[in-house]
Motif scaffolding. Structure first.
Motif, PDB file in Angstrom:
ATOM      1  N   GLY A  74      27.625 -34.819   0.024  1.00 32.97           N
ATOM      2  CA  GLY A  74      26.203 -34.681  -0.676  1.00 32.97           C
ATOM      3  C   GLY A  74      25.939 -35.724  -1.650  1.00 32.97           C
ATOM      4  N   ASP A 110      21.558 -32.451   9.589  1.00 32.88           N
ATOM      5  CA  ASP A 110      21.105 -31.221   8.717  1.00 32.88           C
ATOM      6  C   ASP A 110      20.357 -31.816   7.737  1.00 32.88           C
ATOM      7  OD1 ASP A 110      20.821 -28.893   8.367  1.00 32.88           O
ATOM      8  OD2 ASP A 110      22.791 -28.632   7.423  1.00 32.88           O
ATOM      9  N   ASN A 111      19.759 -32.922   8.169  1.00 31.85           N
ATOM     10  CA  ASN A 111      18.651 -33.621   6.964  1.00 31.85           C
ATOM     11  C   ASN A 111      17.612 -34.372   7.623  1.00 31.85           C
ATOM     12  OD1 ASN A 111      19.302 -34.290   3.749  1.00 31.85           O
ATOM     13  ND2 ASN A 111      17.683 -35.829   4.985  1.00 31.85           N
ATOM     14  N   ALA A 137      20.115 -38.054  -1.575  1.00 26.90           N
ATOM     15  CA  ALA A 137      19.082 -37.410  -2.554  1.00 26.90           C
ATOM     16  C   ALA A 137      18.528 -36.174  -2.041  1.00 26.90           C
ATOM     17  CB  ALA A 137      18.042 -38.393  -3.354  1.00 26.90           C
ATOM     18  N   GLU A 138      18.569 -35.160  -2.851  1.00 22.38           N
ATOM     19  CA  GLU A 138      17.718 -33.856  -2.232  1.00 22.38           C
ATOM     20  C   GLU A 138      16.418 -33.996  -2.182  1.00 22.38           C
ATOM     21  OE1 GLU A 138      17.964 -29.202  -3.524  1.00 22.38           O
ATOM     22  OE2 GLU A 138      19.517 -30.775  -3.953  1.00 22.38           O
ATOM     23  N   GLY A 139      16.109 -33.474  -0.789  1.00 23.46           N
ATOM     24  CA  GLY A 139      14.385 -33.579  -0.243  1.00 23.46           C
ATOM     25  C   GLY A 139      13.977 -34.987   0.102  1.00 23.46           C
ATOM     26  N   SER A 140      15.077 -36.119   0.224  1.00 21.56           N
ATOM     27  CA  SER A 140      15.006 -37.569   0.578  1.00 21.56           C
ATOM     28  C   SER A 140      15.167 -37.601   2.077  1.00 21.56           C
ATOM     29  CB  SER A 140      15.374 -38.500  -0.119  1.00 21.56           C
ATOM     30  OG  SER A 140      16.761 -38.551   0.054  1.00 21.56           O
ATOM     31  N   LYS A 141      14.416 -38.458   2.622  1.00 25.45           N
ATOM     32  CA  LYS A 141      14.601 -38.548   4.102  1.00 25.45           C
ATOM     33  C   LYS A 141      15.153 -40.054   4.583  1.00 25.45           C
ATOM     34  CE  LYS A 141      10.669 -36.081   5.902  1.00 25.45           C
ATOM     35  NZ  LYS A 141       9.313 -36.153   6.798  1.00 25.45           N
ATOM     36  N   ASN A 156      19.726 -46.439  -7.079  1.00 26.80           N
ATOM     37  CA  ASN A 156      19.943 -45.309  -6.109  1.00 26.80           C
ATOM     38  C   ASN A 156      19.641 -45.741  -4.683  1.00 26.80           C
ATOM     39  OD1 ASN A 156      20.607 -43.709  -8.267  1.00 26.80           O
ATOM     40  ND2 ASN A 156      18.717 -42.463  -8.221  1.00 26.80           N
ATOM     41  N   GLN A 193      26.050 -37.332   3.995  1.00 24.00           N
ATOM     42  CA  GLN A 193      25.693 -36.007   4.163  1.00 24.00           C
ATOM     43  C   GLN A 193      26.661 -35.148   3.669  1.00 24.00           C
ATOM     44  OE1 GLN A 193      22.761 -34.812   4.018  1.00 24.00           O
ATOM     45  NE2 GLN A 193      22.862 -32.879   4.851  1.00 24.00           N
ATOM     46  N   ASN A 224      21.419 -39.464  -4.697  1.00 20.24           N
ATOM     47  CA  ASN A 224      21.503 -38.813  -6.027  1.00 20.24           C
ATOM     48  C   ASN A 224      21.646 -39.491  -7.207  1.00 20.24           C
ATOM     49  OD1 ASN A 224      20.872 -35.982  -5.211  1.00 20.24           O
ATOM     50  ND2 ASN A 224      23.089 -36.009  -4.209  1.00 20.24           N
TER      51      ASN A 224
END
Ligand SMILES: NC(=O)C1=CN([C@@H]2O[C@H](COP(=O)(O)OP(=O)(O)OC[C@H]3O[C@@H](n4cnc5c(N)ncnc54)[C@H](OP(=O)(O)O)[C@@H]3O)[C@@H](O)[C@H]2O)C=CC1
Ligand SMILES: CC(=O)N[C@@H](CCC(=O)OP(=O)(O)O)C(=O)O
Length: 337
Positions: free
Chosen positions: A172, A225-226, A175-179, A299, A169, A250
């Protein structure tokens, strides 16, 4: 030597704390406490935990008014190895007397409207302390731990999970929006020492529990924070946690970037070990270590994290926090350097 009082010393994490403090070069035990009215009050600690026979020669004392005033005047710091509600009720009293408190329960870990009603079943009465508390994830929060009066030591599953996920995290790479999906198994000592049918020898079988409503899901998500998906399992063994974590990366993340993220986070941090082979519970049970290893296919990344739930997941992480808070050597009382 600083004098440490342990509240809840007859329980599994309290007993581990007693053993660690007994062996710590800068700490000494000022008293071992159970509830006022406990059936174990006045029994020798070692009669409940014979592992420390001949090593810790102290009684378990009831936490009555006399004990409270003795702690207020004699102790230098307080460790709470008690249920969430008990820590919630008692910690502010010690803090008001100027004693630093290291709380192993979940009572002060997650600020947020309605969180305690929903996940712990009680209304939090100490929002001031909740917002002031430092989250005691030792490798990540050193400045806050150093400065705080109240340290909320993380839960066992959150320690295993966050240790694996925070480097990704921070770099960065998720992947954005992934859990990230965390599938973890804990030994039965995770449920504490008190008797219950669900945790008795003949009943325990490897199985999922807390499906989609375990309180560690919001704890992990908040401190990462995710958002994450978290699924715990009860394992038919005594101690240890193994978490297998599935992370969507990502596009175009290289192996070098993943390796660098973990190296950056843990270089020089001896408690978290990048093992280079798949972690297993036998390698960490009875130790303060967190073992991590990862592999990826495109990925898709898989990270495995292993800890002892009673140690890195509770008692030894509390000692790490004391070491940071007091400016002792980071590994004092934990690992011989
Ligand atoms: N077990 C684990 O792997 C982990 C546990 N934790 C957390 O740490 C805390 C302790 O867990 P654990 O050691 O498993 O629990 P246990 O049930 O094994 O021990 C609880 C202890 O608290 C004492 N106690 C109960 N009520 C009071 C009271 N009013 N005043 C003083 N002492 C009291 C109990 O003794 P008596 O009832 O005789 O008074 C016992 O000594 C919990 O909040 C738990 O969620 C966190 C991470 C990992
Ligand atoms: C096997 C088992 O029951 N484990 C406990 C986790 C113990 C822990 O980490 O404690 P906190 O409640 O202080 O976060 C559980 O799932 O509730």
């Amino acid at each position: 030597m600083l004098k440490a009082a342990i509240i809840g010393a007859s329980g599994y994490t309290g007993a581990e704390l007693a053993g660690l403090i007994q062996g710590h070069p800068n700490l000494t035990l000022s008293g071992l406490y159970v509830s006022d009215g406990s059936q174990d009050a006045h029994k020798p600690f070692a009669s409940l935990h014979p592992r420390w026979r001949g090593v810790i020669d102290l009684p378990l004392l009831p936490l009555d008014d006399e004990a409270l005033s003795r702690i207020h005047t004699e102790a230098d710091l307080v460790l709470m190895a008690t249920a969430h509600e008990v820590s919630h009720d008692l910690a502010p009293g010690f803090l008001a007397k100027g004693l630093p408190v290291f709380d192993l329960s979940g009572a002060f870990r997650v600020p947020g409207e309605g969180f305690y009603e929903r996940f712990y079943g009680f209304q939090h009465q100490h929002g001031d302390w909740l917002s002031e508390a430092a989250y005691g994830l030792a490798e990540w929060n050193q400045d806050a731990i150093k400065a705080a009066k109240l340290i909320a030591v993380p839960g066992c599953y959150p320690t295993a999970s966050l240790s694996a996920l925070k480097p990704l995290q921070a770099a960065g790479l998720i992947a954005e929006g992934s859990k990230p999906i965390i599938s973890a198994v804990s030994g039965v000592s995770g449920a504490g020492r008190k008797a219950s049918v669900a945790n008795s020898f003949c009943e325990v079988s490897f199985k999922p529990y807390g499906v989609l409503n375990h309180r560690h899901q919001p704890e992990i998500s908040h401190h990462l924070d995710n958002q994450v998906v978290f699924q715990p399992h009860l394992g038919n063994f005594i101690r240890g946690i193994l978490a297998t974590i599935y992370v969507q990366l990502n596009d175009n993340v290289s192996d070098e970037q993943i390796a660098a993220a973990y190296k950056q986070a843990y270089q020089g941090q001896k408690i978290v070990r990048l093992t280079g082979q798949w972690p297993q519970i036998n390698d960490v049970a009875g130790t303060p270590f967190c073992d991590l290893h990862w592999a990826r296919d495109g990925n898709q990344l898989i990270v495995v994290s292993a800890i002892d739930n009673l140690l890195k997941g509770a008692a030894s992480q509390a000692i790490q926090c004391i070491n940071i808070h007091q400016g002792f050597s980071p590994l004092a009382g934990l690992v011989q350097e």
